[in-house]
Design a protein around this motif. Structure first.
Motif, PDB file in Angstrom:
ATOM      1  N   PRO A 203      -7.265 -32.385 -69.252  1.00  0.00           N
ATOM      2  CA  PRO A 203      -6.301 -32.833 -68.232  1.00  0.00           C
ATOM      3  C   PRO A 203      -6.029 -31.708 -67.239  1.00  0.00           C
ATOM      4  N   ILE A 204      -5.991 -32.045 -65.965  1.00  0.00           N
ATOM      5  CA  ILE A 204      -5.678 -31.059 -64.926  1.00  0.00           C
ATOM      6  C   ILE A 204      -4.654 -31.659 -63.967  1.00  0.00           C
ATOM      7  N   THR A 205      -4.040 -30.807 -63.147  1.00  0.00           N
ATOM      8  CA  THR A 205      -2.995 -31.269 -62.234  1.00  0.00           C
ATOM      9  C   THR A 205      -3.552 -31.723 -60.894  1.00  0.00           C
ATOM     10  N   LEU A 206      -4.819 -31.447 -60.611  1.00  0.00           N
ATOM     11  CA  LEU A 206      -5.404 -31.788 -59.316  1.00  0.00           C
ATOM     12  C   LEU A 206      -5.696 -33.278 -59.185  1.00  0.00           C
ATOM     13  N   SER A 207      -5.487 -33.804 -57.980  1.00  0.00           N
ATOM     14  CA  SER A 207      -5.891 -35.167 -57.683  1.00  0.00           C
ATOM     15  C   SER A 207      -7.396 -35.187 -57.423  1.00  0.00           C
TER      16      SER A 207
ATOM     17  N   ILE B 293      -7.166 -23.605 -62.236  1.00  0.00           N
ATOM     18  CA  ILE B 293      -8.027 -24.495 -61.466  1.00  0.00           C
ATOM     19  C   ILE B 293      -7.340 -24.971 -60.190  1.00  0.00           C
ATOM     20  N   ASP B 294      -6.006 -24.963 -60.179  1.00  0.00           N
ATOM     21  CA  ASP B 294      -5.260 -25.405 -58.999  1.00  0.00           C
ATOM     22  C   ASP B 294      -5.141 -24.314 -57.937  1.00  0.00           C
ATOM     23  N   LYS B 295      -5.710 -23.137 -58.229  1.00  0.00           N
ATOM     24  CA  LYS B 295      -5.683 -22.039 -57.266  1.00  0.00           C
ATOM     25  C   LYS B 295      -7.116 -21.768 -56.816  1.00  0.00           C
ATOM     26  N   THR B 296      -7.484 -22.325 -55.677  1.00  0.00           N
ATOM     27  CA  THR B 296      -8.862 -22.254 -55.207  1.00  0.00           C
ATOM     28  C   THR B 296      -9.356 -20.819 -55.100  1.00  0.00           C
TER      29      THR B 296
END
Length: 254
Positions: free
Chosen positions: A90-94, A55-58
């Motif tokens: 939980p995800i790492t994105l703000s 998910i952190d890789k658009t």
């Protein structure tokens, strides 16, 4: 706008749209899961991107989204990042990065509808709603409570807020502590469906709440979530089981 989720007519028992969640963590898992889901022919597929490990890789999200759209056999796709505060992974994105991801996905024209949480920051919400409107992509404004079922007035206010803030669809999902809570959601559904102009989606979660997934459409809920391969929330049942119940309800109205 292509209206995927349609308003139920008050006092008419109608068959709700069945939505199956797509929750694979990897592209390969999503490919396998989509193959299983499309064979069951739900009316809608919800891609829960918060389950997706990249998910952190658009670019990866966009490419995977394109593949889903191209291989969904014409089934509309609802794009959802469920936040951790509302029961998501939980995800790492703000929150700022999540908004940027939503903008990229909307601009890529790879989805038919998008979930926007009522609790998300005001500026982010306005950005997503505005772009979705420009792109003629339906918006589902959602509210989830995994600990309880709020009072009737609060739930009606939530659905009214979804309409007032410009959502095309209002959604609430609550955790019942008793069957009385399940009945409360049915009452809210019927009243909100009569009083609002937008379609609404309602459900009680967990084992007790499974009843709402079976008969919610009779009270005016436009969508029922069911398991294609893997559940995304407690209380979801298999698509084929839900189809059988809906067939019986349909037959009873003839």
């Amino acid at each position: 706008m292509s209206t995927i989720i349609k308003k139920m007519k008050a006092e008419h028992v109608k068959r709700p749209l069945i939505c199956a969640p797509l929750v694979g963590k990897t592209f390969e898992a999503i490919k396998e899961e989509l193959f299983v889901i499309t064979k069951k022919q739900p009316g809608l597929i919800e891609w829960r991107v918060d389950f997706f490990e990249e998910i952190d890789k658009t670019e990866s999200v966009i490419e995977t989204g394109k593949w889903i759209k191209e291989n969904a056999r014409g089934i509309p796709v609802l794009f959802t990042r469920r936040s951790n505060r509302e029961g998501g992974q939980p995800i790492t994105l703000s929150e700022e990065e999540v908004t940027k991801l939503y903008v990229s996905v909307l601009e890529a024209d790879i989805i038919d509808a998008v979930d926007v949480e009522l609790s998300c920051p005001k500026e982010a919400k306005e950005t997503i709603l505005s772009l979705a409107k420009d792109k003629e992509i339906q918006t589902v404004m959602s509210f989830h409570d995994f600990s309880k079922t709020p009072k009737k007035e609060e739930l009606l206010d939530v659905l009214k807020q979804a309409q007032e803030e410009g959502g095309d669809v209002g959604k609430i999902a609550l955790m019942p502590k008793s069957l009385r809570d399940v009945l409360l959601v049915a009452e809210v559904t019927e009243e909100a469906n009569r009083g609002l102009t937008i379609p609404i989606i309602t459900m009680s979660m967990g084992p007790k709440g499974a009843l709402s997934r079976l008969v919610g459409g009779a009270f005016g809920s436009a969508v029922s979530f069911a398991v294609g391969q893997t559940a995304s929330a407690p209380g979801q049942i298999q698509i084929d089981q839900l189809e059988k119940v809906l067939d019986v309800i349909d037959a009873s109205q003839e």
